[in-house]
Design a protein around this motif. Sequence first.
Motif, short mmCIF file in Angstrom:
data_model
loop_
_atom_site.label_atom_id
_atom_site.label_comp_id
_atom_site.label_asym_id
_atom_site.label_seq_id
_atom_site.Cartn_x
_atom_site.Cartn_y
_atom_site.Cartn_z
N VAL A 77 0.85 -1.19 0.00
CA VAL A 77 0.00 0.00 0.00
C VAL A 77 0.88 1.24 0.00
O VAL A 77 1.90 1.29 0.70
CB VAL A 77 -0.91 0.02 1.25
N GLY A 78 0.47 2.23 -0.79
CA GLY A 78 1.11 3.54 -0.76
C GLY A 78 0.06 4.60 -0.50
O GLY A 78 -1.06 4.51 -0.99
N VAL A 79 0.42 5.60 0.33
CA VAL A 79 -0.51 6.66 0.70
C VAL A 79 0.23 7.99 0.58
O VAL A 79 1.41 8.09 0.94
CB VAL A 79 -1.02 6.48 2.15
N ILE A 80 -0.47 9.01 0.09
CA ILE A 80 0.09 10.36 0.03
C ILE A 80 -0.97 11.35 0.50
O ILE A 80 -2.15 11.21 0.18
CB ILE A 80 0.60 10.72 -1.38
N VAL A 81 -0.54 12.32 1.30
CA VAL A 81 -1.42 13.37 1.81
C VAL A 81 -0.95 14.69 1.24
O VAL A 81 0.23 15.04 1.35
CB VAL A 81 -1.37 13.44 3.36
N ARG A 82 -1.88 15.42 0.61
CA ARG A 82 -1.56 16.75 0.06
C ARG A 82 -2.57 17.76 0.55
O ARG A 82 -3.74 17.43 0.77
CB ARG A 82 -1.54 16.71 -1.47
N ASN A 83 -2.12 18.99 0.68
CA ASN A 83 -3.04 20.05 1.11
C ASN A 83 -3.72 20.69 -0.10
O ASN A 83 -3.52 20.26 -1.24
CB ASN A 83 -2.32 21.10 1.97
N TRP A 84 -4.52 21.72 0.14
CA TRP A 84 -5.30 22.39 -0.91
C TRP A 84 -4.43 23.08 -1.94
O TRP A 84 -4.91 23.43 -3.02
CB TRP A 84 -6.28 23.38 -0.27
#
Length: 188
Positions: free
Chosen positions: A121-128
């Motif tokens: 699994v790969g996860v990425i969090v980005r802001n607005w």
Amino acid sequence: MCSRNLQKRSISNQTFKELLASLMDEVDGEVLIEMAVVVWRLWKRRNEWIFQEIFTNPTSILKQVNQKLQELKVLYNNPSNTSERQEGREGIVEFWKPPPNNFYKINWDAAVDHKKCRVGVGVIVRNWEGQVMGTMRTNNSLFPDPHLAEAYGALQAVSLGTELGLRKIILEGDALNVVKEINGELEN
């Protein structure tokens, strides 16, 4: 013996991080993009060889890298292409859209290794603004079912968001059945 190996590994990771930071400070952005595309394609080639026993000729890799760089240049020069979809050689490609102001978008994807009964699994969090706020990757011994893998990926995405203390989030994955289950549209 084991602690020495761990110590050597952390030193080499630190050296790699320093090299990467130095590259980002000193190398032109266009060169960084080219390097990223080359590394991405080499990693993909490695995975194709390990998991599918597909060998891709280095000349073919270069052609694919050049094609991807051309596509990126077209996207960069025509930002309206990135807002929805673009018709490509491999069909319709979805492009990432930023979340509304003061929200965070958490994307995840999962891969299944049937031979080794593992899920990655790969996860990425980005802001607005599209800035990366965090990433994670993991693999686990699970029954190699794609639906289970995507559900596990969604769980990891939520866990990372919680760990980062995020409250206003949008989860986005490419497994429609899992997304519908999360949204309560399917009974399970």
